[in-house]
Design a protein around this motif. Structure first.
Motif, PDB file in Angstrom:
ATOM      1  N   LEU A   1       0.808  -1.216   0.000  1.00 22.45           N
ATOM      2  CA  LEU A   1       0.000   0.000   0.000  1.00 22.45           C
ATOM      3  C   LEU A   1       0.843   1.267   0.000  1.00 22.45           C
ATOM      4  O   LEU A   1       0.428   2.297  -0.548  1.00 22.45           O
ATOM      5  CB  LEU A   1      -0.952   0.002   1.198  1.00 22.45           C
ATOM      6  N   LEU A   2       2.017   1.234   0.616  1.00 18.79           N
ATOM      7  CA  LEU A   2       2.916   2.374   0.503  1.00 18.79           C
ATOM      8  C   LEU A   2       3.283   2.621  -0.959  1.00 18.79           C
ATOM      9  O   LEU A   2       3.365   3.779  -1.410  1.00 18.79           O
ATOM     10  CB  LEU A   2       4.188   2.140   1.316  1.00 18.79           C
ATOM     11  N   THR A   3       3.493   1.554  -1.704  1.00 22.38           N
ATOM     12  CA  THR A   3       3.815   1.677  -3.119  1.00 22.38           C
ATOM     13  C   THR A   3       2.664   2.318  -3.888  1.00 22.38           C
ATOM     14  O   THR A   3       2.872   3.210  -4.723  1.00 22.38           O
ATOM     15  CB  THR A   3       4.148   0.293  -3.704  1.00 22.38           C
ATOM     16  N   VAL A   4       1.434   1.860  -3.611  1.00 24.73           N
ATOM     17  CA  VAL A   4       0.271   2.414  -4.305  1.00 24.73           C
ATOM     18  C   VAL A   4       0.055   3.876  -3.917  1.00 24.73           C
ATOM     19  O   VAL A   4      -0.199   4.733  -4.771  1.00 24.73           O
ATOM     20  CB  VAL A   4      -0.980   1.576  -3.991  1.00 24.73           C
ATOM     21  N   MET A   5       0.159   4.177  -2.624  1.00 29.43           N
ATOM     22  CA  MET A   5      -0.066   5.548  -2.164  1.00 29.43           C
ATOM     23  C   MET A   5       1.012   6.486  -2.697  1.00 29.43           C
ATOM     24  O   MET A   5       0.728   7.644  -3.049  1.00 29.43           O
ATOM     25  CB  MET A   5      -0.102   5.587  -0.639  1.00 29.43           C
ATOM     26  N   SER A   6       2.240   6.013  -2.794  1.00 27.01           N
ATOM     27  CA  SER A   6       3.303   6.872  -3.329  1.00 27.01           C
ATOM     28  C   SER A   6       3.035   7.206  -4.791  1.00 27.01           C
ATOM     29  O   SER A   6       3.322   8.319  -5.241  1.00 27.01           O
ATOM     30  CB  SER A   6       4.669   6.198  -3.166  1.00 27.01           C
ATOM     31  N   ALA A   7       2.479   6.251  -5.544  1.00 26.84           N
ATOM     32  CA  ALA A   7       2.117   6.519  -6.938  1.00 26.84           C
ATOM     33  C   ALA A   7       0.962   7.514  -7.009  1.00 26.84           C
ATOM     34  O   ALA A   7       0.961   8.425  -7.847  1.00 26.84           O
ATOM     35  CB  ALA A   7       1.753   5.218  -7.645  1.00 26.84           C
ATOM     36  N   LEU A   8      -0.013   7.359  -6.137  1.00 25.00           N
ATOM     37  CA  LEU A   8      -1.161   8.262  -6.128  1.00 25.00           C
ATOM     38  C   LEU A   8      -0.732   9.691  -5.827  1.00 25.00           C
ATOM     39  O   LEU A   8      -1.230  10.650  -6.435  1.00 25.00           O
ATOM     40  CB  LEU A   8      -2.183   7.783  -5.092  1.00 25.00           C
ATOM     41  N   LEU A   9       0.197   9.853  -4.907  1.00 26.17           N
ATOM     42  CA  LEU A   9       0.631  11.178  -4.481  1.00 26.17           C
ATOM     43  C   LEU A   9       1.841  11.683  -5.257  1.00 26.17           C
ATOM     44  O   LEU A   9       2.326  12.787  -4.984  1.00 26.17           O
ATOM     45  CB  LEU A   9       0.972  11.145  -2.982  1.00 26.17           C
TER      46      LEU A   9
END
Length: 515
Positions: A333-341
């Motif tokens: 989820l850190l990976t997904v959130m970093s892409a989102l932001l």
């Protein structure tokens, strides 16, 4: 998937691509899987699914499959207990005010510290495991409370460090039950019915939950169906689908309906006795990604993983559920959130020298292996800090460590620690034989370089590694996991030390040990 026009600072397409890369890794024949959602406070903006929900039927995993949320339950229970139960609980009340069967110092722990992981409460599951009780053995709630009331010892003085434990949530749930207030009833009345979602809070693993998919773990000869015998409690009993979880999280982001006021209450700053701020609230963790402040929490049951991360300021979030034990939920989820932001993840650190380390005057040990630190059996990835330290990103097991010559020093759990490379000694000849825990009638035997625990067909064997100065590291199987703990010999006694349980003392009366 069609996207709405997002705010300029959000990249939903990049986040969805990152999520699909993660779920695609589960998309192999005959393997379990999971799903990830991306959402704002109004709608689900994207979803990614992979793998199977059921290895027997071949059903594909979707966001509507029901799973065990495990410790994601904690923030929901805390919200209901404090805001919706009508029990008038104060975080400054002590456990002993409501549970007179508890002994000090456990009885003197406040409800706030019981819920924010600074209470030093020994974790029930880990303590039972150290007594030789398998993850598969059934334990009933009344017997568990009686077990906790036997001694009253804490892992550490309340408020002096932070370390994860499920026990505080179990005890606060017991307080409500004694007032006739049931978590399952609160859940239906205040969340499930208003949001029209299928949340359930079963008491045991064996209760029938509609549409629940199995959890799985991988043994050497293939995937196995997971199960656990411990009474679930409000520390981790909740079940539901990823869609249902996302709808609840949207209510939190919108600060409306059942979620009104919840994030503000649960994410209030908490601190140790010395004023040091922690990053763990009440079932909610704080984390930082670049300049962004996130809230979240994870869950782990045998064969199930869950995690969510929210950005309250931007009113967006991501969530993951999985029915496979090997899922790296937080990292994913850190990976997904970093892409989102559009914000880079911190770089991994390899600043610490690989090896096995131990404290000099304390029964603590630390293993470093290619940027992963394992402290008392609990592992965390290490990342580079601006000051050159190696840090974890965990709120309940924060680490900030650095090399000092050949030693490692810094903080773990916000407590100062100092480790030196292990200098093994040959002490096995002095500790052979049986060691007893009189209160529980448990025992283990040391035979040669093996530790044997359990009876009959449940007898398990663990390997012993010397940590020097009367310390021995034990590694042995426990269902889908390998448990690690330390034997700390002191005269007639030996203490069993693991990350979540440091209170058990065994003894062998027939001979004295000297070092």
């Amino acid at each position: 998937m069609t996207f709405k026009d997002p705010p300029h600072s959000l990249d939903w397409q990049a986040a969805l691509s990152a999520a699909k890369r993660i779920t695609a890794a589960w998309d192999h024949p005959g393997e379990p899987g999971g799903a990830i959602t991306l959402f704002d406070s109004q709608s689900i903006q994207g979803e990614a699914c992979g793998g199977l929900a059921n290895l027997t039927t071949g059903e594909r995993f979707t966001i509507d499959n029901v799973v065990r949320y495990a410790s994601v339950t904690k923030h929901i229970f805390a919200a209901l207990a404090l805001l919706r139960s009508g029990a008038n609980l104060s975080l400054n009340d002590t456990l002993g005010q409501y549970l007179p069967m508890l002994k000090p110092p456990m009885s003197q722990v406040t409800l706030g510290r019981a819920l924010d992981m600074t209470g030093g409460l020994p974790d029930v599951r880990e303590t039972l495991s150290l007594l030789g009780i398998s993850v598969y053995n059934v334990s009933e709630p009344a017997a568990i409370i009686e077990f906790l009331a036997q001694d009253g010892s804490l892992n550490f003085p309340a408020g002096t460090e932070i370390s994860y434990s499920n026990t505080g949530y179990r005890l606060v749930e017991t307080i409500l039950q004694q007032q006739g207030i049931l978590f399952a009833d609160l859940l239906q009345r205040h969340i499930a019915e208003p949001l029209d979602i299928a949340f359930q809070a079963p008491e045991s693993w064996f209760d029938v939950v509609p549409n629940l998919v199995p959890g799985y773990w991988q043994a050497q000869d293939g995937w196995k169906t997971a199960c656990a015998g411990l009474h679930l409690s409000a520390s981790g009993s909740l079940t539901g689908s990823l869609r249902s979880l996302s709808l609840w999280l949207q209510s939190l982001l919108a600060n409306s309906g059942p979620g009104a006021g919840v994030l503000q209450q649960l994410s209030q700053p908490r601190s140790l006795q010395n004023g040091t701020a922690t990053a763990y609230g009440l079932g909610i963790t704080h984390s930082t990604l670049g300049q962004h402040q996130l809230l979240g929490h994870g869950g782990s049951h045998a064969g199930y993983k869950t995690y969510f991360l929210l950005h309250p300021e931007l009113k967006v979030g991501v969530a993951l559920v999985s029915n496979r034990e090997d899922t790296a939920s937080y990292t994913s989820l850190l990976t997904v959130m970093s892409a989102l932001l559009a914000t880079s993840l911190p770089a991994r650190s390899t600043a610490l020298t690989d090896g096995l380390y131990a404290s000099t005057a304390e029964p603590y040990w630390l293993s470093i292996n290619q940027g992963v630190a394992t402290y008392l059996g609990a592992s965390e990835n290490l990342y580079q800090a601006e000051d050159g330290s190696a840090i974890s990103l965990s709120a309940h097991l924060p680490m900030r460590l650095r090399m000092n010559g050949q030693a490692i020093e810094g903080e773990i759990g916000l407590a100062e620690r100092y480790f030196t490379p292990v200098k093994a000694n040959n002490c096995l000849a002095m500790i052979q034989g049986r060691w007893l825990h009189p209160e529980s009638k448990a025992a283990f035997d040391i035979e040669g370089d093996k530790l044997l625990m359990g009876v009959g067909t449940q007898r398990a064997s663990g390997t012993l590694t010397s940590l020097g100065q009367g310390h021995l590291l034990v590694k042995m199987p426990d269902g889908p996991w390998e448990k690690s703990f330390c034997l700390y010999f002191q005269g007639y006694n030996v203490r069993l030390i693991s990350n979540r349980s440091r209170v058990l003392n065994f003894r062998r009366e027939e001979c004295r040990i000297s070092w």
